[in-house]
Design an enzyme around this catalytic site. Structure first.
Site, PDB file in Angstrom:
ATOM      1  N   SER A 130      38.959 -54.751 -58.373  1.00 37.50           N
ATOM      2  CA  SER A 130      38.350 -55.882 -59.070  1.00 37.50           C
ATOM      3  C   SER A 130      36.858 -55.669 -59.233  1.00 37.50           C
ATOM      4  CB  SER A 130      38.595 -57.183 -58.305  1.00 37.50           C
ATOM      5  OG  SER A 130      37.977 -58.266 -58.992  1.00 37.50           O
ATOM      6  N   LYS A 184      45.688 -58.560 -55.373  1.00 39.63           N
ATOM      7  CA  LYS A 184      44.887 -58.507 -56.602  1.00 39.63           C
ATOM      8  C   LYS A 184      45.410 -59.516 -57.634  1.00 39.63           C
ATOM      9  CE  LYS A 184      41.942 -56.867 -59.666  1.00 39.63           C
ATOM     10  NZ  LYS A 184      42.438 -57.222 -60.982  1.00 39.63           N
ATOM     11  N   HIS A 187      44.224 -62.870 -56.544  1.00 40.72           N
ATOM     12  CA  HIS A 187      42.781 -62.896 -56.857  1.00 40.72           C
ATOM     13  C   HIS A 187      42.590 -63.311 -58.309  1.00 40.72           C
ATOM     14  CE1 HIS A 187      39.375 -60.939 -58.860  1.00 40.72           C
ATOM     15  NE2 HIS A 187      38.697 -61.048 -57.729  1.00 40.72           N
ATOM     16  N   GLU A 191      40.963 -66.611 -60.017  1.00 34.63           N
ATOM     17  CA  GLU A 191      39.944 -66.407 -61.057  1.00 34.63           C
ATOM     18  C   GLU A 191      40.245 -67.253 -62.288  1.00 34.63           C
ATOM     19  OE1 GLU A 191      39.293 -62.748 -64.068  1.00 34.63           O
ATOM     20  OE2 GLU A 191      39.127 -62.203 -61.951  1.00 34.63           O
TER      21      GLU A 191
END
Length: 476
Positions: A130, A184, A187, A191
């Site tokens: 990221s 991820k 994540h 986001e």
């Protein structure tokens, strides 16, 4: 010539930047691209880093250039292309060599690839990266899933290239097979929610308070000095302050309001649903992006339905209301993170990963898109109460939820009364209100299910009677 410590296939923007980062940190790297011209171009543009780079024109040459056991990063388009590249590599690899998918892969694909190599002597790492182009070049947040032995082979290189937060590298081994790519994915789901809530607050400032882009930029600039300090708040100020070089207007006012998405937010929502964990902020953000893509339909609907016939948003104390917006955004952010970590906790149990929640928060503190000072508080909360059922019941975050509750309630109410859409912020309020209410309303749902389908229910008194006196009911 000394062999390379690691190899990388795919010299697009992300692959090129990651390769330069690896070389710059003192690691010799072999590189290969499907088109040899791109490999040559990359090498010629590497400048002072050429001495750390081994450009290769064939797969055979590429594999031979790497020190065994060979870690090979595959940085190409996710999906079938990765499977095809793996098949092309396999004939040249030897026992304990490691193929590393560093793209935005679906963690289920990663688990499948990991399992497919189990008895082959080769192994696989699914590596979440990221930070975008800038992170890849100067220090991303890296989430690794694979065997512990394969992690140890690449630990030195990955630690050297990862972003640093107070000298702590933002990289960690999180578990086997799909653990890294799953983290991820979540994540990215967080986001999505974070970005959507920022957009909703922007909408209230623009359409409710009739503020200009530059005025709103100043608000976000002030917020970035406080508890909302984060990369996303920082860049929101910058994009709102920027001017269009063609028209001279604020750049943001010239951008069509249709948001794209590549799938990770949707995967987050799907996996949350699969595990029965509410992730309403992520779901609202994904739905909002989908609605944004229906630009023509929205314009037609506005012509047919009109906007709500409600008075303009008028506030007696503008400064106090803007302070409420700041607190509401913090509350929504807490909800999104709480949901994301709850999904990861459930997945950890489901797949036997033993995901380290404080470590995940730590490696997100720099390099990644959702980096913020807020993550320090999450790290501390999970370190002090590692078995907490949910982030919002840890002492520090329980206090923050109580503190921001009124502001979130006032902002969502004002937006609803004035026809300003705030689906993600409203979902946060609904989540908090539902999660902390010991006696909810699902008893009615259970009664309905038993009435039409004889599904049964548990009783509050524990009696051994699990059906109601409805008669025959209906079948369904």
């Amino acid at each position: 010539m000394a062999q390379a410590e690691i190899g990388l296939i795919g010299l697009g923007v992300m692959g090129s930047n990651l390769a330069l980062n690896i070389a710059e940190k003192g690691n010799r790297i072999a590189v290969f691209n499907r088109t040899a011209a791109r490999t040559k171009e990359f090498y010629e543009e590497a400048g002072d880093l050429k001495g750390q780079i081994v450009p290769c024109e064939t797969i055979e040459e590429f594999v031979a250039a790497i020190r065994p056991p060979r870690p090979i990063i595959i940085m190409i388009q996710a999906g079938a292309a990765v499977d095809q590249q793996m098949e092309l590599l396999r004939p040249y690899l030897e026992k304990n060599d490691i193929m590393i998918d560093a793209g935005n892969a679906n963690f289920r694909d990663t688990m499948r690839r990991f399992d497919a190599l189990k008895d082959s002597g080769l192994t696989f790492i699914g590596m979440g990266v990221s930070g975008g182009e800038e992170g890849a070049r100067h220090g991303p947040s890296i989430m690794v899933g694979g065997t512990e032995d394969s992690w140890k082979r690449v630990e030195k290189v990955l630690t050297s290239i990862a972003a640093k937060y107070n000298d702590d590298p933002c990289v960690a081994w999180l578990g086997e097979n799909g653990a890294g790519h799953f983290v991820k994915t979540i994540h990215n789901g967080i986001e999505y929610a974070d970005m959507q809530m920022i957009a909703e607050i922007y909408g209230i400032l623009r359409d409710g308070l009739k503020m200009s882009a530059s005025e709103i930029a100043a608000v976000f600039g002030e917020w970035n000095k406080g508890r909302l300090e984060s990369y996303l708040i920082e860049i929101t100020e910058k994009v709102l302050a920027a001017r269009d070089p063609i028209s001279g207007n604020p750049m943001v006012d010239m951008i069509l309001d249709k948001a794209g998405q590549k799938g990770t937010g949707k995967w987050s929502a799907i996996e949350a649903q699969n595990m029965g964990v509410p992730a309403t902020g992520i779901e609202a953000a994904v739905a909002a992006r989908s609605i944004s893509s229906f630009k023509g339909e929205r314009e037609a609907a506005e012509t047919i339905l009109g906007l709500p016939a409600v008075p303009a948003l008028a506030v007696a104390d503008r400064a106090a209301f803007i302070k409420d917006l700041e607190s509401a955004l913090l509350a929504g952010k807490i909800g999104a993170y709480a949901q994301g970590f709850a999904v990861m906790s459930a997945a950890s149990k489901e797949y036997g990963w033993n995901l380290p929640m404080p470590t995940i928060a730590k490696i997100w503190r720099a390099g990644c898109i959702i980096r913020s000072q807020f993550l320090d508080a999450i790290t501390g909360a999970f370190t002090k109460t590692p078995d907490a059922a949910n982030l919002i019941v840890t002492p520090a975050f329980a206090d923050m939820v109580k503190e921001t509750d009124g502001a979130l309630r006032r902002v969502v109410s004002a937006a609803a009364l004035h026809g300003l859409p705030v689906p993600a912020l409203a979902s946060a309020l609904g989540y908090f209100d539902s999660y902390r209410r010991g006696r909810g309303t699902a008893n009615v749902i259970q009664a309905q299910r038993d009435f039409f389908g004889a599904h049964g229910f548990d009783r509050v008194d524990g009696a051994d009677s699990h059906h109601g006196p409805w008669g025959s009911g209906l079948n369904g």
